[in-house]
Write a protein that holds these residues in place. Structure first.
Motif, PDB file in Angstrom:
ATOM      1  N   GLU A 180      62.116  43.284  59.377  1.00 23.74           N
ATOM      2  CA  GLU A 180      63.412  43.812  58.949  1.00 23.74           C
ATOM      3  C   GLU A 180      63.334  45.298  58.590  1.00 23.74           C
ATOM      4  O   GLU A 180      64.268  46.055  58.861  1.00 23.74           O
ATOM      5  CB  GLU A 180      63.938  43.021  57.755  1.00 23.74           C
ATOM      6  CG  GLU A 180      64.486  41.655  58.128  1.00 23.74           C
ATOM      7  CD  GLU A 180      64.909  40.848  56.906  1.00 23.74           C
ATOM      8  OE1 GLU A 180      64.698  41.328  55.767  1.00 23.74           O
ATOM      9  OE2 GLU A 180      65.445  39.733  57.084  1.00 23.74           O
ATOM     10  N   VAL A 181      62.225  45.719  57.976  1.00 26.91           N
ATOM     11  CA  VAL A 181      62.146  47.114  57.512  1.00 26.91           C
ATOM     12  C   VAL A 181      61.416  48.040  58.486  1.00 26.91           C
ATOM     13  O   VAL A 181      61.597  49.264  58.424  1.00 26.91           O
ATOM     14  CB  VAL A 181      61.477  47.212  56.115  1.00 26.91           C
ATOM     15  CG1 VAL A 181      62.363  46.575  55.066  1.00 26.91           C
ATOM     16  CG2 VAL A 181      60.094  46.580  56.105  1.00 26.91           C
ATOM     17  N   VAL A 182      60.615  47.474  59.381  1.00 22.92           N
ATOM     18  CA  VAL A 182      59.853  48.318  60.317  1.00 22.92           C
ATOM     19  C   VAL A 182      60.375  48.195  61.750  1.00 22.92           C
ATOM     20  O   VAL A 182      60.541  49.189  62.458  1.00 22.92           O
ATOM     21  CB  VAL A 182      58.343  47.975  60.284  1.00 22.92           C
ATOM     22  CG1 VAL A 182      57.583  48.855  61.272  1.00 22.92           C
ATOM     23  CG2 VAL A 182      57.782  48.148  58.885  1.00 22.92           C
ATOM     24  N   GLY A 183      60.637  46.972  62.193  1.00 25.42           N
ATOM     25  CA  GLY A 183      61.072  46.751  63.569  1.00 25.42           C
ATOM     26  C   GLY A 183      60.317  45.599  64.201  1.00 25.42           C
ATOM     27  O   GLY A 183      59.440  44.992  63.581  1.00 25.42           O
ATOM     28  N   ASN A 184      60.665  45.302  65.421  1.00 18.67           N
ATOM     29  CA  ASN A 184      60.052  44.168  66.121  1.00 18.67           C
ATOM     30  C   ASN A 184      58.615  44.483  66.533  1.00 18.67           C
ATOM     31  O   ASN A 184      58.241  45.645  66.689  1.00 18.67           O
ATOM     32  CB  ASN A 184      60.870  43.816  67.364  1.00 18.67           C
ATOM     33  CG  ASN A 184      62.218  43.219  67.007  1.00 18.67           C
ATOM     34  OD1 ASN A 184      62.316  42.412  66.083  1.00 18.67           O
ATOM     35  ND2 ASN A 184      63.256  43.619  67.729  1.00 18.67           N
ATOM     36  N   PRO A 185      57.800  43.430  66.704  1.00 12.50           N
ATOM     37  CA  PRO A 185      56.420  43.637  67.178  1.00 12.50           C
ATOM     38  C   PRO A 185      56.414  44.385  68.508  1.00 12.50           C
ATOM     39  O   PRO A 185      57.347  44.266  69.304  1.00 12.50           O
ATOM     40  CB  PRO A 185      55.890  42.203  67.347  1.00 12.50           C
ATOM     41  CG  PRO A 185      56.763  41.349  66.488  1.00 12.50           C
ATOM     42  CD  PRO A 185      58.113  42.002  66.488  1.00 12.50           C
ATOM     43  N   SER A 186      55.359  45.160  68.707  1.00 19.60           N
ATOM     44  CA  SER A 186      55.246  45.928  69.948  1.00 19.60           C
ATOM     45  C   SER A 186      53.774  46.117  70.274  1.00 19.60           C
ATOM     46  O   SER A 186      52.899  45.613  69.574  1.00 19.60           O
ATOM     47  CB  SER A 186      55.929  47.289  69.787  1.00 19.60           C
ATOM     48  OG  SER A 186      55.221  48.076  68.832  1.00 19.60           O
ATOM     49  N   ALA A 187      53.521  46.896  71.301  1.00 19.98           N
ATOM     50  CA  ALA A 187      52.135  47.174  71.676  1.00 19.98           C
ATOM     51  C   ALA A 187      51.409  47.937  70.577  1.00 19.98           C
ATOM     52  O   ALA A 187      50.184  47.861  70.454  1.00 19.98           O
ATOM     53  CB  ALA A 187      52.103  47.976  72.974  1.00 19.98           C
ATOM     54  N   SER A 188      52.162  48.657  69.738  1.00 19.71           N
ATOM     55  CA  SER A 188      51.523  49.452  68.688  1.00 19.71           C
ATOM     56  C   SER A 188      51.756  48.901  67.279  1.00 19.71           C
ATOM     57  O   SER A 188      51.092  49.330  66.339  1.00 19.71           O
ATOM     58  CB  SER A 188      52.029  50.899  68.748  1.00 19.71           C
ATOM     59  OG  SER A 188      53.431  50.938  68.625  1.00 19.71           O
TER      60      SER A 188
END
Length: 279
Positions: free
Chosen positions: A43-51
């Protein structure tokens, strides 16, 4: 500065941990960020990603810590920088805090930190490189605050074990830094991060005054900028000979100097007693 390092940060859903996570991601670093609640991180950072790898982890459960570290290694293949940031404050006189309240603070602030070190060190040691930042507090160097005895003692413990850790891991090319922040404008003084005693004792007027001051006056008026603190940690991670003791904030710098001067004065005053105890 190279930005290909993988960072593992505990307590990343708020405060310094969140600021550091966001700053690192904006600069292109890879971050495994842990919290008690993975949803809160997303919620505070964003969705999972490669980084960005958000992880739900219970610091006080070694298997949970081990799983989070293994998922990180599977995802990023390595860990280069560890930031032991997770912890919480406890403000109450030593007499009025229960055994359970005191032990819980140690479970999270000290033994939880040790769980993370124990499970990340095999990978850092195998790499023969790395950097561990253990977030203590200026209260881990100077403890003369009424009501902060248990919390300060957990942070003194963090400082002491990090000094020993630094000596143990130096032969493997790994650095360790004790971070002693002063007052920074984070969530630390809010109800979610600062617990009070269940059974307060009215006699401790100075402790109640400290509670009121921290909750009403100091909270949201701290002079320290957590974004600048995050920048300092990133820069320090690239130093060839980084600081072992890193005081951050003018207040922390001044308090450390006050303690050093006080101890030096007492050493001089009581030198004859100190050196009189040999055979």
């Amino acid at each position: 500065m190279e930005n290909n390092k993988v960072w593992f940060i505990t307590g990343a859903s708020k405060g310094l941990g969140l600021q550091l996570t966001k700053k690192l991601l904006s600069k292109g670093y890879k971050v495994a960020a842990t919290s008690r609640n993975e949803k809160a991180l997303v919620e505070v950072v964003g969705n999972p990603s490669a980084s960005f790898l958000p992880l739900e982890m219970d610091l006080t459960n070694e298997q949970s810590v081990k799983n989070a570290v293994e998922v990180t290694i599977s995802h990023f293949k390595t860990i280069d920088v560890l930031v032991n940031n997770a912890g919480y404050g406890l403000l109450g006189a030593l007499e009025e805090l229960t055994d359970a309240e005191a032990r819980k603070n140690y479970e999270v602030n000290v033994f939880g930190l040790l769980n993370v070190i124990r499970n990340t060190m095999p990978y850092l040691r195998a790499n023969r490189s790395g950097h561990i930042f253990n977030i203590s507090s200026v209260g881990g160097y100077y403890g003369g605050f009424p009501g902060w005895g248990i919390y300060c003692s957990t942070k003194f413990a963090v400082a002491g074990l990090t000094e020993s850790l630094a000596a143990e891991i130096k032969p493997f090319g790994i650095n360790a830094t004790i971070v002693y922040p002063g007052y920074f404008r984070t969530d630390f003084l809010k109800d979610s991060s600062l617990l009070l005693p269940q059974n307060p004792i009215a006699d401790y007027k100075e402790v109640r005054q400290s509670e009121n001051a921290h909750k009403e006056d100091i909270n949201e008026n701290q002079q320290g900028d957590p974004e600048k603190l995050a920048e300092v940690l990133i820069k320090m991670s690239h130093e060839q000979n980084p600081a072992l003791h890193l005081f951050l904030g003018e207040d922390a710098y001044n308090m450390a100097n006050q303690k050093i001067e006080s101890v030096q004065k007492e050493l001089a005053q009581w030198k004859s007693v100190s050196v009189s105890t040999g055979f």
